[in-house]
Scaffold this motif. Sequence first.
Motif, PDB file in Angstrom:
ATOM      1  N   PRO A 390       6.967   4.183   5.776  1.00 32.64           N
ATOM      2  CA  PRO A 390       6.732   2.759   5.867  1.00 32.64           C
ATOM      3  C   PRO A 390       6.089   2.181   4.620  1.00 32.64           C
ATOM      4  CG  PRO A 390       5.239   3.980   7.284  1.00 32.64           C
ATOM      5  CD  PRO A 390       6.238   4.939   6.791  1.00 32.64           C
ATOM      6  N   PRO A 391       6.418   0.939   4.273  1.00 29.12           N
ATOM      7  CA  PRO A 391       5.787   0.298   3.129  1.00 29.12           C
ATOM      8  C   PRO A 391       4.315   0.053   3.409  1.00 29.12           C
ATOM      9  CG  PRO A 391       7.027  -1.280   4.388  1.00 29.12           C
ATOM     10  CD  PRO A 391       7.333   0.047   4.984  1.00 29.12           C
ATOM     11  N   THR A 392       3.527   0.040   2.379  1.00 27.78           N
ATOM     12  CA  THR A 392       2.105  -0.215   2.512  1.00 27.78           C
ATOM     13  C   THR A 392       1.737  -1.386   1.625  1.00 27.78           C
ATOM     14  OG1 THR A 392       1.745   2.140   2.874  1.00 27.78           O
ATOM     15  CG2 THR A 392      -0.177   0.824   2.301  1.00 27.78           C
ATOM     16  N   THR A 393       0.971  -2.332   2.183  1.00 32.25           N
ATOM     17  CA  THR A 393       0.574  -3.487   1.399  1.00 32.25           C
ATOM     18  C   THR A 393      -0.506  -3.094   0.405  1.00 32.25           C
ATOM     19  OG1 THR A 393      -1.047  -4.068   3.078  1.00 32.25           O
ATOM     20  CG2 THR A 393       1.139  -5.057   3.269  1.00 32.25           C
ATOM     21  N   GLY A 394      -0.680  -3.888  -0.636  1.00 26.89           N
ATOM     22  CA  GLY A 394      -1.670  -3.610  -1.656  1.00 26.89           C
ATOM     23  C   GLY A 394      -1.054  -2.973  -2.881  1.00 26.89           C
ATOM     24  N   THR A 395      -1.903  -2.587  -3.806  1.00 31.54           N
ATOM     25  CA  THR A 395      -1.463  -2.030  -5.075  1.00 31.54           C
ATOM     26  C   THR A 395      -1.378  -0.509  -4.993  1.00 31.54           C
ATOM     27  OG1 THR A 395      -2.520  -3.840  -6.263  1.00 31.54           O
ATOM     28  CG2 THR A 395      -2.007  -1.858  -7.529  1.00 31.54           C
ATOM     29  N   ASN A 396      -0.257   0.010  -5.425  1.00 31.04           N
ATOM     30  CA  ASN A 396      -0.081   1.452  -5.491  1.00 31.04           C
ATOM     31  C   ASN A 396      -0.863   1.972  -6.688  1.00 31.04           C
ATOM     32  OD1 ASN A 396       0.753   4.097  -5.610  1.00 31.04           O
ATOM     33  ND2 ASN A 396       2.894   3.631  -6.112  1.00 31.04           N
ATOM     34  N   LEU A 397      -2.000   2.625  -6.436  1.00 36.47           N
ATOM     35  CA  LEU A 397      -2.886   3.068  -7.500  1.00 36.47           C
ATOM     36  C   LEU A 397      -2.327   4.250  -8.286  1.00 36.47           C
ATOM     37  CD1 LEU A 397      -6.299   2.786  -5.590  1.00 36.47           C
ATOM     38  CD2 LEU A 397      -5.250   1.130  -7.143  1.00 36.47           C
ATOM     39  N   SER A 398      -1.235   4.837  -7.794  1.00 33.59           N
ATOM     40  CA  SER A 398      -0.622   5.951  -8.520  1.00 33.59           C
ATOM     41  C   SER A 398       0.121   5.480  -9.767  1.00 33.59           C
ATOM     42  CB  SER A 398       0.333   6.717  -7.618  1.00 33.59           C
ATOM     43  OG  SER A 398      -0.348   7.295  -6.532  1.00 33.59           O
ATOM     44  N   LEU A 399       0.571   4.237  -9.745  1.00 31.75           N
ATOM     45  CA  LEU A 399       1.266   3.692 -10.910  1.00 31.75           C
ATOM     46  C   LEU A 399       0.265   3.548 -12.056  1.00 31.75           C
ATOM     47  CD1 LEU A 399       3.421   0.940  -9.163  1.00 31.75           C
ATOM     48  CD2 LEU A 399       4.115   3.256  -9.832  1.00 31.75           C
ATOM     49  N   THR A 444     -11.423   4.690  -5.089  1.00 33.43           N
ATOM     50  CA  THR A 444     -11.627   4.814  -3.642  1.00 33.43           C
ATOM     51  C   THR A 444     -10.309   4.552  -2.941  1.00 33.43           C
ATOM     52  OG1 THR A 444     -13.944   4.142  -3.782  1.00 33.43           O
ATOM     53  CG2 THR A 444     -12.861   3.938  -1.633  1.00 33.43           C
ATOM     54  N   ILE A 445      -9.819   5.539  -2.189  1.00 34.16           N
ATOM     55  CA  ILE A 445      -8.540   5.395  -1.493  1.00 34.16           C
ATOM     56  C   ILE A 445      -8.716   5.762  -0.017  1.00 34.16           C
ATOM     57  CG2 ILE A 445      -7.186   5.859  -3.570  1.00 34.16           C
ATOM     58  CD1 ILE A 445      -6.637   8.673  -2.463  1.00 34.16           C
ATOM     59  N   ASP A 446      -7.870   5.191   0.824  1.00 34.35           N
ATOM     60  CA  ASP A 446      -7.890   5.551   2.250  1.00 34.35           C
ATOM     61  C   ASP A 446      -6.494   5.760   2.823  1.00 34.35           C
ATOM     62  OD1 ASP A 446      -6.844   2.989   2.497  1.00 34.35           O
ATOM     63  OD2 ASP A 446      -8.642   2.151   3.430  1.00 34.35           O
ATOM     64  N   THR A 486     -10.471   8.469   6.218  1.00 31.97           N
ATOM     65  CA  THR A 486     -11.699   7.784   5.858  1.00 31.97           C
ATOM     66  C   THR A 486     -11.730   7.533   4.360  1.00 31.97           C
ATOM     67  OG1 THR A 486     -12.878   8.867   7.670  1.00 31.97           O
ATOM     68  CG2 THR A 486     -14.218   7.912   5.912  1.00 31.97           C
ATOM     69  N   ALA A 487     -12.059   6.296   3.971  1.00 34.34           N
ATOM     70  CA  ALA A 487     -12.085   5.922   2.547  1.00 34.34           C
ATOM     71  C   ALA A 487     -12.940   6.916   1.755  1.00 34.34           C
ATOM     72  CB  ALA A 487     -12.610   4.510   2.386  1.00 34.34           C
ATOM     73  N   THR A 488     -12.388   7.416   0.649  1.00 38.42           N
ATOM     74  CA  THR A 488     -13.030   8.454  -0.141  1.00 38.42           C
ATOM     75  C   THR A 488     -12.936   8.112  -1.619  1.00 38.42           C
ATOM     76  OG1 THR A 488     -12.396  10.120   1.507  1.00 38.42           O
ATOM     77  CG2 THR A 488     -13.051  10.921  -0.668  1.00 38.42           C
ATOM     78  N   SER A 489     -14.038   8.270  -2.330  1.00 35.77           N
ATOM     79  CA  SER A 489     -14.053   8.072  -3.781  1.00 35.77           C
ATOM     80  C   SER A 489     -13.762   9.409  -4.444  1.00 35.77           C
ATOM     81  CB  SER A 489     -15.418   7.532  -4.233  1.00 35.77           C
ATOM     82  OG  SER A 489     -15.455   7.407  -5.643  1.00 35.77           O
ATOM     83  N   LEU A 490     -12.768   9.426  -5.325  1.00 33.63           N
ATOM     84  CA  LEU A 490     -12.390  10.679  -5.984  1.00 33.63           C
ATOM     85  C   LEU A 490     -11.672  10.375  -7.287  1.00 33.63           C
ATOM     86  CD1 LEU A 490      -9.266  10.364  -5.122  1.00 33.63           C
ATOM     87  CD2 LEU A 490      -9.873  11.757  -3.165  1.00 33.63           C
ATOM     88  N   GLU A 510       2.264   7.961  -3.376  1.00 28.15           N
ATOM     89  CA  GLU A 510       1.599   6.670  -3.525  1.00 28.15           C
ATOM     90  C   GLU A 510       0.182   6.731  -2.967  1.00 28.15           C
ATOM     91  OE1 GLU A 510       4.100   3.847  -1.586  1.00 28.15           O
ATOM     92  OE2 GLU A 510       5.875   4.389  -2.757  1.00 28.15           O
ATOM     93  N   THR A 511      -0.725   5.995  -3.578  1.00 33.82           N
ATOM     94  CA  THR A 511      -2.117   5.946  -3.121  1.00 33.82           C
ATOM     95  C   THR A 511      -2.561   4.491  -3.039  1.00 33.82           C
ATOM     96  OG1 THR A 511      -2.847   6.222  -5.419  1.00 33.82           O
ATOM     97  CG2 THR A 511      -2.734   8.212  -4.060  1.00 33.82           C
ATOM     98  N   TYR A 512      -3.367   4.189  -2.021  1.00 33.62           N
ATOM     99  CA  TYR A 512      -3.807   2.815  -1.780  1.00 33.62           C
ATOM    100  C   TYR A 512      -5.265   2.789  -1.361  1.00 33.62           C
ATOM    101  CZ  TYR A 512       1.212   1.848  -1.645  1.00 33.62           C
ATOM    102  OH  TYR A 512       2.543   1.750  -1.957  1.00 33.62           O
TER     103      TYR A 512
END
Length: 513
Positions: A390-399, A444-446, A486-490, A510-512
């Motif tokens: 499924p699509p996920t809203t927001g910015t794909n941080l992997s790009l 921070t991604i969840d 759970t949102a995690t900073s890494l 993809e990461t969000y």
Amino acid sequence: MRRSLALKVGTVAAAMAVAVAGITFSMNSATAQTNAANGYASQNGGTTGGAGGAVVRATTGTQINQALCGRSSDSTPIIIQVEGTINHGNTADVSGSSCDVGSTLIDLKGVSNVTILGVGSGAVFDQIGIHIRESSNIIIQNVTVKNVKKSGSPTSNGGDAIGMENGVRNVWVDHVTLEASGGESEGYDGLFDMKDDTKYVTLSYSILRNSERGGLVGSGDSDLDSSFITYHHNLYQNLNSRIPLLRGGTAHSYNNHFVGIVESGINSRVGAKIKVDNNYFEDSKDPIGTFYTDLRGYWQVSGNVFDNVTWSSPGTDNYPAGPNPTSTTTVSIPYSYSLDNANCVPSVVSTTAGANKGLKTSNGSCSIQTPTNPPTDPTDPTDPPTTTPPPTTGTNLSLGAGADGTSKGGGTSYGNVIDGSTSTYWSPSGTTGRISVKWGSAQTIDTVVIREASDAVGNIDGWQLVNNSTGAVLASGTGAGTISFTATSLTKVNFVITAASGTPKITEFETYA
């Protein structure tokens, strides 16, 4: 220990989030099952199955068991979309606090709010039965169950295609095909059995055929607590008897097509009452009555057609309703329903009954209604492409991030999973390995979305999502799709493939936030 779960997940269209074994699947579950429960299944609060819950895809019996066992509780709603053949070879026992399953049958024991829905090219339970016990609010729709044996090899579910027992409430079985290849001497038992206080059940738009026994209500003359069962728009073909064998209780049979019944059809015993409306009985013997006992049952009849039907003579333990059936009781039906004229029942049932008929129904005036997007339609939103999570809203941080891994197959690249293109991919050099996304500063991604190439869907049998810095496992499961945690900073997140049945092909990681 609870087993984690991640199956192929349906399309997100609105947003409903349900936690399953530590992983949250967001999806539009409102479109995941079609039509609404009717008949007695609409009573006692109604039957909604897994509506409002997670939608997961299963192509093996093990994955069905994982879906049941991975819920946060035994009542967490879930819709299990099944495609392919389920058999002993791909069904393994799974442990979990929300289930009690097995490896020789699909066991819905002590659970509630579950839908099993055949999708795509169809779902076939081959020599493996479905057993419902101590459970409530269950829907089984658009599947085939065939050749379940109680003797011989392999055996399953006491030889019943679908069986219910021990305080079961509110079950709707719809648009299914139940069939055997012989009778008791060949190892088969009933196609649709209920016993030990099972109530509020509807069997609709289904096919039961090629068996000695259609189904019973009550396992013996002292088992009289099962009741409130509706049978409508079903095809009963080439059956010997028990259509149904009804001991005690109340039932309603309307707009069914009985053809080629060898010994007896509706067998009302031990004070049972059944309303028999607008059915079509063809090329059959003793369609209605009390048979093989002197413990009489009762019937209310109207609007039925008897076409080339023969009746036996009354005698000890044999009380046929014909040749001119008349009512011996009255049955009050608490729900609304529309009756097709009996003369059109063969054509209506031929078009609508059984699995893979597009969930077509009658409008009650001998006309056919087709759902806009039946689940057997490959373009149906209830049957989403499993090749694209499924699509996920927001910015794909992997790009714009970096990528690395443990190995890469020939012609593939780590960078292919962060290039925004599903036409390129990474594969490990074998069947297992690690692919990672990394950043120069902490993010921070969840949510993670793992996308697979279309020719490799289903190859991933086990994975872990790991915080590279700490080694903490953020989530684990099987398959690909959307993973929330759970949102995690890494600074680096690893997708570790621990088991695979073929070579995985990851097109995007993809990461969000």
